[in-house]
Design a protein around this motif. Structure first.
Motif, PDB file in Angstrom:
ATOM      1  N   ALA A 101       0.839  -1.204   0.000  1.00  0.00           N
ATOM      2  CA  ALA A 101       0.000   0.000   0.000  1.00  0.00           C
ATOM      3  C   ALA A 101       0.877   1.259   0.000  1.00  0.00           C
ATOM      4  CB  ALA A 101      -0.936  -0.016   1.205  1.00  0.00           C
ATOM      5  N   ALA A 114       1.573   5.863   7.529  1.00  0.00           N
ATOM      6  CA  ALA A 114       0.529   5.597   8.532  1.00  0.00           C
ATOM      7  C   ALA A 114      -0.796   5.272   7.852  1.00  0.00           C
ATOM      8  CB  ALA A 114       0.365   6.797   9.465  1.00  0.00           C
ATOM      9  N   VAL A 115      -1.153   6.081   6.876  1.00  0.00           N
ATOM     10  CA  VAL A 115      -2.437   5.914   6.208  1.00  0.00           C
ATOM     11  C   VAL A 115      -2.482   4.623   5.387  1.00  0.00           C
ATOM     12  CG1 VAL A 115      -3.902   6.901   4.414  1.00  0.00           C
ATOM     13  CG2 VAL A 115      -2.931   8.377   6.169  1.00  0.00           C
ATOM     14  N   SER A 116      -1.353   4.268   4.805  1.00  0.00           N
ATOM     15  CA  SER A 116      -1.356   3.109   3.915  1.00  0.00           C
ATOM     16  C   SER A 116      -1.035   1.798   4.632  1.00  0.00           C
ATOM     17  CB  SER A 116      -0.372   3.320   2.760  1.00  0.00           C
ATOM     18  OG  SER A 116       0.936   3.566   3.249  1.00  0.00           O
ATOM     19  N   GLU A 117      -0.090   1.833   5.566  1.00  0.00           N
ATOM     20  CA  GLU A 117       0.345   0.583   6.201  1.00  0.00           C
ATOM     21  C   GLU A 117      -0.186   0.432   7.625  1.00  0.00           C
ATOM     22  OE1 GLU A 117       1.933  -1.910   4.741  1.00  0.00           O
ATOM     23  OE2 GLU A 117       1.935  -0.818   2.836  1.00  0.00           O
ATOM     24  N   LEU A 118      -0.900   1.442   8.113  1.00  0.00           N
ATOM     25  CA  LEU A 118      -1.510   1.384   9.441  1.00  0.00           C
ATOM     26  C   LEU A 118      -0.485   1.213  10.562  1.00  0.00           C
ATOM     27  CD1 LEU A 118      -4.837  -0.564   8.777  1.00  0.00           C
ATOM     28  CD2 LEU A 118      -4.301   1.856   8.472  1.00  0.00           C
ATOM     29  N   VAL A 119       0.627   1.909  10.429  1.00  0.00           N
ATOM     30  CA  VAL A 119       1.635   1.993  11.484  1.00  0.00           C
ATOM     31  C   VAL A 119       2.090   3.455  11.520  1.00  0.00           C
ATOM     32  CG1 VAL A 119       3.991   1.367  12.163  1.00  0.00           C
ATOM     33  CG2 VAL A 119       2.462  -0.382  11.217  1.00  0.00           C
ATOM     34  N   VAL A 120       2.072   4.078  12.706  1.00  0.00           N
ATOM     35  CA  VAL A 120       2.538   5.468  12.823  1.00  0.00           C
ATOM     36  C   VAL A 120       4.039   5.458  13.078  1.00  0.00           C
ATOM     37  CG1 VAL A 120       2.315   7.671  14.006  1.00  0.00           C
ATOM     38  CG2 VAL A 120       0.351   6.141  13.865  1.00  0.00           C
ATOM     39  N   LEU A 161       2.762  12.619  18.193  1.00  0.00           N
ATOM     40  CA  LEU A 161       1.661  12.954  17.288  1.00  0.00           C
ATOM     41  C   LEU A 161       1.510  14.454  17.074  1.00  0.00           C
ATOM     42  CD1 LEU A 161      -0.872  10.209  18.350  1.00  0.00           C
ATOM     43  CD2 LEU A 161       0.059  10.536  16.066  1.00  0.00           C
ATOM     44  N   LEU A 172       3.762   7.305  18.307  1.00  0.00           N
ATOM     45  CA  LEU A 172       2.562   7.544  19.113  1.00  0.00           C
ATOM     46  C   LEU A 172       2.753   8.616  20.169  1.00  0.00           C
ATOM     47  CD1 LEU A 172       1.178   3.919  19.532  1.00  0.00           C
ATOM     48  CD2 LEU A 172       0.221   5.780  18.170  1.00  0.00           C
ATOM     49  N   LEU A 173       4.009   8.864  20.568  1.00  0.00           N
ATOM     50  CA  LEU A 173       4.254   9.934  21.526  1.00  0.00           C
ATOM     51  C   LEU A 173       4.768  11.193  20.820  1.00  0.00           C
ATOM     52  CD1 LEU A 173       5.758   7.893  24.525  1.00  0.00           C
ATOM     53  CD2 LEU A 173       3.385   8.440  24.021  1.00  0.00           C
TER      54      LEU A 173
END
Lengths: 431, 431
Positions: free
Chosen positions: A71, A351-357, A392, A389-390
């Motif tokens: 993705a 993040a949007v494509s692989e669902l990992v930030v 953002l 995640l920390l």
């Protein structure tokens, strides 16, 4: 899971320029360093069995995932497959835990009861706190006061893991000057460590031994790519000092030099705000701003260079590890500098494509991977060294259009590197 | 990876009491529900192929890890092995993504272009935002305003994933009364969804179809335990409405009823602040506080019960899913209530020993697992449904000694359940 670390030192074909010891008797790095870490830094031994106790801890989060990011490939118009090795899934949120666990083990075995460190954004402090929880060591962290106030959750996490966290300047040491700097936090940690029985100062990246410990990343990736029947011609990582990049890339170099595989392009991605590998000099410089440690041969923009605040605190370092620097000098490592807007946008796309930030630091690697995927003919492997995640708030600012690129100023670079002794000038025989 | 979901409905041996439709024509749950989700809620079919597109998304984070938590066992003096199934490693930070992806897929296939939801602490909203990013749907989230201000990173994450996030009350709907409540946020989402072409309201847990989607957790765990040659006699999960508990536990029940394995104890752990399974009544009640939806047969402390603020927002629900409630009523599910101090302390012990920070909700499951590990003779499996990296302030307060247990008040419970129609009284033939 990988049972041994692999050192690239026997495959270099040259010696690293020796450190130059300053007048002071002991610098921060050498304070109470366990013998095994010294050996790992200088020996030409190739394979190092990972101690059983460290393997048991690695099993809590290793092997880490490797997957083809189809993705993300579509998102960045990649012409070749892009494989991701993800190191952000552990409690510390980054690859730093790989060496923290090893170091805590060796310090404990050496009779140390309390390790002390300085941390900027807190990733290293968190990793060390977790490692100390695992091995029953006391852990004391001096964290840059401003960072601790801006990102209180980093402090919370270290405390949850049992560490004592001091905002630096702490008032506990003689050091009070230096404002909100990592150099001050490290200086405080060094002084505090010297002042107590059973204490040792401990450092997170840049040393040969920490890069050795990080080789688990690349060794695992090689096995995982083989299992997928996948091939890559480019390996990409972001560079602060160089431990995650060294971790993913150097096992590929060792494999090639040992005649086991073809050469691949090793692409280091640095921040345009700290462009040591692309615009710095290969010179002797201090690894910290206090000047108390030995001078090391490294690509540097000068330890006196004033680095602006940015969203990628982990890349805010003026030099590259001496091992990585030597390899760059000898043409084994490519480098590119990326601005933080491009880096955060690559992180957002991931993040949007692989669902990992991804962490902003890792966003740099992803931006580099996106570029490389337009040049590669076979495939790209990229290390996503941590989660975001920390962090953002950095992405909030990206979405609000408030992130601007920070390119180092030419005159400031020239001034900060003017007094450095170039490696070529001093040690021509080494090259 | 598991290729199909497994329904427990054909193995119950009884029908679930039917919903009672209120005077309003349509409640929130039935607004535009895709036919496949309706079928999954009522059919006695056992195995449901997971759509290929959903499997492709699951592969980004599944199978999730299962490991024996030997360090946690020592920490809590367990007499038997404790195995952990961890669902917090995905971008949403919890198990909610398992059903969000499935729902987004079915809504998209049904021609919906925008899904709308209400969220309290934000886990569900984040999961839905991620699922919409994956399937190219627009996503609009109404989040309880106070939660959004207290935990801004939840909002940041949803926005990073492309969602539109409104603090509720938003001023965009006719609903302004109800303060900072999930009921209001959901009410706003329902109204907003009705007001636009291609929009649908979407809900995260408690429905039979969401519990079906969560069966991937337990099905994977069974395979992973088998691969380890491990046996358990107790399966533990925390209960808000029941989707993570149902996900891990019900595949074990189905397996037993199908004659494939012995029975195991299914232990639901709820918050002592919302003790529906241990101190509630089995009655017809509304699933939300607005009373606009159908009434369902469930264990409830009353939809009018005033639930105090706590560190486990995901457990702040007055009822248990109707499926879980029926199984409790028929003796297939055990339950225990745990205070938040015990829960957070179990979470802390888990973080220090296993190097994973559990969500406060999951701390309840871990506290229940620690208790169960002193009663079990063969082994315990516990689902850690999410990470606690965005809930670290709860652990700060635990370390500072500021967390107190919140046990529901007896008189308040009696008052809130007084008007409910008991299932036994209304539908004696069902039992």
């Amino acid at each position: 899971m990988t049972a041994a670390w692999r050192s690239v030192l026997p495959h270099l074909g040259y010696d690293l320029p020796p450190d130059l010891t300053p007048s002071q008797a002991a610098g921060p790095v050498s304070t109470g360093l366990p013998l095994e870490l010294v050996r790992q830094s200088v020996s030409l031994r190739e394979w190092w069995d990972i101690p059983e106790e460290v393997v048991a801890q690695y099993r809590k989060y290793r092997p880490t995932p490797l997957w083809r990011a189809t993705a993300f490939e579509r998102e960045v118009d990649a012409r070749v497959p892009v494989y991701v090795k993800y190191e952000g899934g552990n409690i510390s949120g980054s690859h730093k835990l790989n060496t923290a666990l090893a170091q805590a083990f060796y310090y404990k075995r050496a009779g140390i009861t309390e390790v002390v460190t300085g941390t900027g954004a807190g990733q290293w402090g968190t990793a060390l706190a977790a490692a100390c929880a695992a091995f029953g060591l006391r852990c004391t962290v001096f964290m840059v006061g401003g960072s601790l106030r801006d990102k209180p959750y980093r402090g919370s996490l270290m405390r949850l893991l049992g560490a004592t966290v001091h905002a630096s300047p702490s008032g506990l040491t003689s050091l009070t000057e230096g404002g909100n700097s990592l150099a001050l936090a490290i200086g405080e940690a060094v002084e505090y460590a010297r002042g107590g029985e059973g204490r040792a100062f401990c450092i997170g990246s840049g040393e040969n031994y920490s890069i050795l410990h990080q080789s688990v990343i690349g060794l695992e990736a090689i096995e995982q790519l083989d299992a997928l029947g996948a091939e890559v011609d480019t390996v990409v990582g972001s560079v602060g000092a160089g431990s995650n990049f060294g971790g993913i890339a150097l096992p590929f170099h060792a494999r090639h030099r040992a005649g086991e595989a073809e050469a691949v392009r090793l692409l280091a991605v640095e921040s345009s705000a700290t462009p040591k590998l692309t615009r710095g000099v290969y010179a002797y410089d201090h690894t910290d701003a206090t000047g108390s440690g030995p001078m090391e041969a490294m690509y540097s923009i000068g330890s006196s260079f004033s680095i602006p605040a940015s969203h990628s605190a982990g890349l805010r370092f003026h030099g590259a590890a001496k091992l990585l620097s030597a390899m760059r000098h000898h043409g084994s490592v490519d480098a590119v500098a990326v601005g933080q807007r491009e880096a955060l946008d690559a992180g957002r796309r991931f993040a949007v494509s692989e669902l990992v930030v991804p962490a902003p630091e890792s966003g740099h690697a992803l931006a580099g991977a996106a570029r490389a995927a337009r040049e590669s003919t076979r495939g790209v492997l990229v290390c996503v060294s941590g989660h975001g995640l920390l962090d953002l708030s950095a992405y909030d600012q990206l979405l609000a259009g408030q992130v601007r690129d920070l390119a180092a100023d030419e005159a400031a670079l020239a001034a900060a590197t003017a007094g450095l002794r170039l490696v070529e000038a001093d040690l021509t025989g080494v090259k």
